[in-house]
Scaffold this motif. Structure first.
Motif, PDB file in Angstrom:
ATOM      1  N   GLU A  48     -30.041  46.176  45.456  1.00  0.00           N
ATOM      2  CA  GLU A  48     -28.722  46.410  46.044  1.00  0.00           C
ATOM      3  C   GLU A  48     -28.547  47.851  46.531  1.00  0.00           C
ATOM      4  O   GLU A  48     -27.860  48.091  47.507  1.00  0.00           O
ATOM      5  CB  GLU A  48     -27.624  46.108  45.022  1.00  0.00           C
ATOM      6  CG  GLU A  48     -27.635  44.675  44.511  1.00  0.00           C
ATOM      7  CD  GLU A  48     -26.703  43.778  45.303  1.00  0.00           C
ATOM      8  OE1 GLU A  48     -26.171  44.225  46.335  1.00  0.00           O
ATOM      9  OE2 GLU A  48     -26.520  42.623  44.869  1.00  0.00           O
ATOM     10  N   PHE A  49     -29.111  48.802  45.792  1.00  0.00           N
ATOM     11  CA  PHE A  49     -28.806  50.215  46.077  1.00  0.00           C
ATOM     12  C   PHE A  49     -30.033  51.049  46.434  1.00  0.00           C
ATOM     13  O   PHE A  49     -29.937  52.250  46.556  1.00  0.00           O
ATOM     14  CB  PHE A  49     -28.021  50.830  44.921  1.00  0.00           C
ATOM     15  CG  PHE A  49     -26.684  50.192  44.726  1.00  0.00           C
ATOM     16  CD1 PHE A  49     -25.609  50.566  45.510  1.00  0.00           C
ATOM     17  CD2 PHE A  49     -26.507  49.172  43.789  1.00  0.00           C
ATOM     18  CE1 PHE A  49     -24.377  49.957  45.361  1.00  0.00           C
ATOM     19  CE2 PHE A  49     -25.278  48.559  43.628  1.00  0.00           C
ATOM     20  CZ  PHE A  49     -24.207  48.951  44.416  1.00  0.00           C
ATOM     21  N   GLY A  50     -31.197  50.391  46.602  1.00  0.00           N
ATOM     22  CA  GLY A  50     -32.407  51.085  47.004  1.00  0.00           C
ATOM     23  C   GLY A  50     -32.579  50.952  48.504  1.00  0.00           C
ATOM     24  O   GLY A  50     -31.668  50.480  49.180  1.00  0.00           O
ATOM     25  N   PRO A  51     -33.706  51.301  49.071  1.00  0.00           N
ATOM     26  CA  PRO A  51     -34.832  51.932  48.371  1.00  0.00           C
ATOM     27  C   PRO A  51     -34.511  53.376  47.999  1.00  0.00           C
ATOM     28  O   PRO A  51     -33.498  53.919  48.446  1.00  0.00           O
ATOM     29  CB  PRO A  51     -35.947  51.871  49.432  1.00  0.00           C
ATOM     30  CG  PRO A  51     -35.231  51.897  50.738  1.00  0.00           C
ATOM     31  CD  PRO A  51     -33.941  51.158  50.507  1.00  0.00           C
ATOM     32  N   PRO A  52     -35.351  54.010  47.189  1.00  0.00           N
ATOM     33  CA  PRO A  52     -35.085  55.381  46.754  1.00  0.00           C
ATOM     34  C   PRO A  52     -34.891  56.323  47.937  1.00  0.00           C
ATOM     35  O   PRO A  52     -35.588  56.200  48.946  1.00  0.00           O
ATOM     36  CB  PRO A  52     -36.353  55.756  45.975  1.00  0.00           C
ATOM     37  CG  PRO A  52     -37.009  54.480  45.617  1.00  0.00           C
ATOM     38  CD  PRO A  52     -36.623  53.488  46.662  1.00  0.00           C
ATOM     39  N   ALA A  53     -33.934  57.241  47.795  1.00  0.00           N
ATOM     40  CA  ALA A  53     -33.658  58.224  48.846  1.00  0.00           C
ATOM     41  C   ALA A  53     -34.859  59.142  49.012  1.00  0.00           C
ATOM     42  O   ALA A  53     -35.564  59.419  48.045  1.00  0.00           O
ATOM     43  CB  ALA A  53     -32.424  59.030  48.480  1.00  0.00           C
ATOM     44  N   ALA A  54     -35.047  59.602  50.236  1.00  0.00           N
ATOM     45  CA  ALA A  54     -36.144  60.538  50.495  1.00  0.00           C
ATOM     46  C   ALA A  54     -35.832  61.872  49.817  1.00  0.00           C
ATOM     47  O   ALA A  54     -34.663  62.238  49.683  1.00  0.00           O
ATOM     48  CB  ALA A  54     -36.292  60.737  51.996  1.00  0.00           C
ATOM     49  N   PRO A  55     -36.860  62.581  49.375  1.00  0.00           N
ATOM     50  CA  PRO A  55     -36.619  63.845  48.693  1.00  0.00           C
ATOM     51  C   PRO A  55     -35.974  64.884  49.626  1.00  0.00           C
ATOM     52  O   PRO A  55     -36.153  64.811  50.815  1.00  0.00           O
ATOM     53  CB  PRO A  55     -38.006  64.328  48.258  1.00  0.00           C
ATOM     54  CG  PRO A  55     -38.994  63.338  48.715  1.00  0.00           C
ATOM     55  CD  PRO A  55     -38.291  62.246  49.458  1.00  0.00           C
ATOM     56  N   THR A  69     -30.476  46.270  40.675  1.00  0.00           N
ATOM     57  CA  THR A  69     -29.871  47.537  41.113  1.00  0.00           C
ATOM     58  C   THR A  69     -30.701  48.152  42.248  1.00  0.00           C
ATOM     59  O   THR A  69     -30.150  48.647  43.230  1.00  0.00           O
ATOM     60  CB  THR A  69     -29.763  48.521  39.931  1.00  0.00           C
ATOM     61  OG1 THR A  69     -29.100  47.873  38.852  1.00  0.00           O
ATOM     62  CG2 THR A  69     -28.986  49.776  40.319  1.00  0.00           C
ATOM     63  N   MET A  70     -32.022  48.073  42.112  1.00  0.00           N
ATOM     64  CA  MET A  70     -32.898  48.606  43.175  1.00  0.00           C
ATOM     65  C   MET A  70     -32.730  47.814  44.465  1.00  0.00           C
ATOM     66  O   MET A  70     -32.733  48.385  45.561  1.00  0.00           O
ATOM     67  CB  MET A  70     -34.361  48.542  42.727  1.00  0.00           C
ATOM     68  CG  MET A  70     -34.709  49.593  41.695  1.00  0.00           C
ATOM     69  SD  MET A  70     -36.415  49.393  41.148  1.00  0.00           S
ATOM     70  CE  MET A  70     -36.662  50.935  40.264  1.00  0.00           C
ATOM     71  N   ILE A  99     -39.080  55.168  38.288  1.00  0.00           N
ATOM     72  CA  ILE A  99     -37.620  55.061  38.108  1.00  0.00           C
ATOM     73  C   ILE A  99     -37.317  54.023  37.023  1.00  0.00           C
ATOM     74  O   ILE A  99     -36.527  54.265  36.110  1.00  0.00           O
ATOM     75  CB  ILE A  99     -36.920  54.675  39.441  1.00  0.00           C
ATOM     76  CG1 ILE A  99     -36.954  55.864  40.422  1.00  0.00           C
ATOM     77  CG2 ILE A  99     -35.477  54.226  39.188  1.00  0.00           C
ATOM     78  CD1 ILE A  99     -36.405  55.545  41.810  1.00  0.00           C
ATOM     79  N   ARG A 112     -43.032  55.449  42.929  1.00  0.00           N
ATOM     80  CA  ARG A 112     -41.710  56.041  42.653  1.00  0.00           C
ATOM     81  C   ARG A 112     -40.795  55.046  41.946  1.00  0.00           C
ATOM     82  O   ARG A 112     -40.126  55.369  40.961  1.00  0.00           O
ATOM     83  CB  ARG A 112     -41.100  56.499  43.991  1.00  0.00           C
ATOM     84  CG  ARG A 112     -39.670  56.952  43.927  1.00  0.00           C
ATOM     85  CD  ARG A 112     -39.518  58.472  43.932  1.00  0.00           C
ATOM     86  NE  ARG A 112     -38.157  58.816  43.563  1.00  0.00           N
ATOM     87  CZ  ARG A 112     -37.150  58.804  44.423  1.00  0.00           C
ATOM     88  NH1 ARG A 112     -37.380  58.523  45.685  1.00  0.00           N
ATOM     89  NH2 ARG A 112     -35.937  59.103  44.009  1.00  0.00           N
TER      90      ARG A 112
END
Lengths: 350, 96
Positions: free
Chosen positions: B89-96, B86-87, B30, B26
Motif C-alpha cells: 500500500e505504501f511502498g516501494p521504498p523512497a529513494a535515498p 503495508t509495503m 525493512i 532493501r
C-alpha cells in the motif's frame, strides 16, 4: 473550552514540522497528523464487543490489523498530504496491551523505513497530557488522567510529569466498564457513555464504599461491592440500574475530585486539566468544576475527539519530543506494556 | 544482518525455518527491522533468530514444546502479512 487552537504556540522553527502519530494501545486504533499545533486529521476506529464482554488482547490486535492501513490512508487523505510531507513517524511505545501495541508499532516502523523518516516512540500518558495542553491552552495544570487503563493525578516539576496520586488497583474506567458488563450495558459507543446517560435518569443515591487512601484511590472494592449487590438489589426491586449508575458515578468521581483538590493544594496550582477517556464524562467535568469554582481555579477539559485515545495525541507528544531533538532507533523501538508517566524526561518544557 | 530475538534455554527439540524472498535487499531489511525489535512475550522455552541476506528474510525457531512454537510462528505470520500489506500500500521504498 474545546476550541482547537490554530496558531503555533511555540518558538519559531526554520520550517513547519509535520508529525504523524499511530495509537492502538487499547480498543481504539487511530492515526493523526499534526503540523505545528494544528490537527490536520485524526481518524479512528473502535473495537466494540458485545454487552457483557470485555476486549481481549489477541482479538483487539486482529481488529487493529484489519483496519490500520485504511485509517492511515484516511489520515493522509484528510490532511491532504503525501508521505513526503511527513517529518517524523510517532507511535505508542506503551503502556497498554502487548498484542495491539506490537501491531501498530510494526506498521509505524515499516512506513518510517519506506518513507525514510525518523521514528519516535511515545508514552501514551504523555500523549494525553500534551494533547490536552494543546487543545485547552492550559499552561501548567494539575492533570487528572482517567481512562480504562490508568488513573493518575499528575503535576509537572523539573522535567518530569510527577504522579502525585494514583489508583492502587484497577483504573476508574475499568471499574465502570466491568460494572457495565455485570448489568449488560451496551459497549457501543462505550460503556462509560451509556452509564453516563443512564445516570442522568436517576437521583437516588445508594451508598457505596468510598476509598481514598491519602493521595491514592482504590476501585476494586467498590466494583466487588456493586457486582455482588447489583443482582440482589435489582432482583428485589430495591433500586434500578439507573440508580446504580448514578451512585457509582457520584462515588468514584467524588473520590477523583478529592485527590485532585489535594494535589492542587499541595502544588499551589490554580489550573486543573482532565484527560483520558473518562475525562469526556460531563458529570465528572461538572463536579470538578464546582471544586474549581470554590478554589478560584480554572478547569480545562476536552471532548471525546481528543479525550478518548486518538492518533493526534501521539503525533502532538511526538512533535514536542522531535523538536527537542529526540528520535527512537529501530532497534530500540520495542513496545512495553508497563511504562510509567514519570519515566519520561520532559525535554521540551522548562 | 541478523538479530537474535530471544535466548534458548536447555536443549531445544523442535525447529522451524522460513525463507521469505522480497523484491529487493532493501525491503528484506525493512521487514527485518520492523519485525525484530519486540522480544518474544514468553520467557524461555523458545528461541528465534532473524536474518536478512540479499533479498531474503530468514527466520528460524527452536522450541521445547510444539504449542509454544505454533503460537510464536502464528503470531509472526500475522505480523509478516501486515508488513507485506503495508509495503504494497505504501511502498516501494523512497529513494535515498
Amino acid at each position: 473550552l474545546t476550541q482547537q487552537s490554530t496558531a503555533p504556540r511555540r518558538t519559531p522553527w526554520p520550517a513547519m514540522t509535520v508529525v504523524i502519530g499511530f495509537e492502538g494501545s487499547a480498543n481504539k486504533i487511530g492515526v493523526g497528523i499534526v503540523r505545528d499545533g494544528v490537527v490536520l486529521s485524526n481518524p479512528r476506529r473502535t473495537y466494540i464487543t458485545p454487552p457483557g464482554q470485555g476486549f481481549l488482547p489477541s482479538e483487539t490486535a486482529r481488529h487493529h490489523r484489519g483496519v490500520v492501513l485504511t485509517v492511515l490512508k484516511e489520515a493522509l487523505q484528510q490532511a491532504g498530504l503525501t508521505p513526503a510531507d511527513i517529518d517524523c513517524v510517532a507511535y505508542t511505545k506503551g503502556p497498554g496491551m502487548g498484542a495491539p501495541l506490537v501491531t501498530v508499532a510494526i506498521v509505524a516502523r515499516t512506513v518510517a523505513q519506506l518513507w525514510r523518516k525518523p521514528l519516535l516512540g511515545v508514552n501514551h500518558c504523555i500523549g494525553h497530557i500534551e494533547m490536552g495542553r494543546l487543545i485547552t491552552g492550559a499552561t501548567n495544570p494539575t492533570v487528572l488522567y482517567v481512562s480504562g487503563g490508568n488513573t493518575q493525578v499528575i503535576a509537572y516539576s523539573e522535567r518530569r510529569y510527577r504522579i502525585f496520586g494514583e489508583t492502587i488497583d484497577i483504573a476508574v474506567g475499568n471499574c465502570l466498564d466491568r460494572f457495565a458488563r455485570v448489568i449488560k450495558i451496551s459497549n457501543d459507543p462505550s460503556p462509560g457513555y451509556n452509564i453516563e446517560q443512564m445516570a442522568k435518569k436517576s437521583s437516588r443515591f445508594v451508598e457505596l464504599p468510598y476509598t481514598v487512601k491519602g493521595m491514592d484511590v482504590s476501585f476494586s472494592g467498590i466494583l466487588s461491592f456493586v457486582e455482588e449487590m447489583a443482582h440482589k438489589l435489582l432482583g428485589s426491586g430495591e433500586c434500578s440500574a439507573e440508580d446504580l449508575c448514578f451512585s457509582l458515578q457520584e462515588t468514584v468521581f467524588a473520590m477523583l475530585v478529592e485527590i485532585t483538590e489535594r494535589a492542587m493544594a499541595h502544588c499551589g496550582s490554580q489550573e486543573v486539566m482532565i484527560v483520558g477517556g473518562v475525562g469526556c464524562n460531563l458529570r465528572l467535568q461538572e463536579m470538578m468544576g464546582v471544586m474549581c469554582a470554590e478554589r478560584g481555579a480554572r478547569l480545562f477539559a476536552t471532548d471525546e475527539r481528543f479525550c478518548i485515545d486518538n492518533g493526534a495525541m501521539i503525533a502532538q507528544a511526538g512533535w514536542e519530543m522531535f523538536r527537542s531533538g529526540q528520535v527512537t532507533e529501530l532497534k530500540d523501538s520495542w513496545i512495553t506494556q508497563r511504562f510509567r508517566t514519570d519515566e519520561v524526561e520532559v525535554t521540551w518544557r522548562d | 544482518m541478523a538479530v537474535h530475538c530471544s535466548e534458548t534455554s536447555g536443549q531445544a527439540k523442535l525447529e522451524f525455518a522460513l525463507r521469505i524472498p522480497f523484491p529487493s535487499e532493501r525491503e528484506a531489511r525493512i521487514a527485518l527491522q520492523s519485525l525484530s525489535p519486540d522480544r518474544e512475550p514468553r520467557r524461555g522455552g523458545i528461541g528465534k533468530e532473524m536474518r536478512a541476506a540479499d533479498n531474503v528474510l530468514s527466520v528460524t525457531w527452536a522450541a521445547d514444546e510444539a504449542r509454544i512454537l505454533r503460537v510464536s510462528v502464528g503470531s509472526f505470520m500475522d505480523h509478516l502479512a501486515l508488513v507485506l500489506e503495508t509495503m504494497e500500500e505504501f511502498g516501494p521504498p523512497a529513494a535515498p
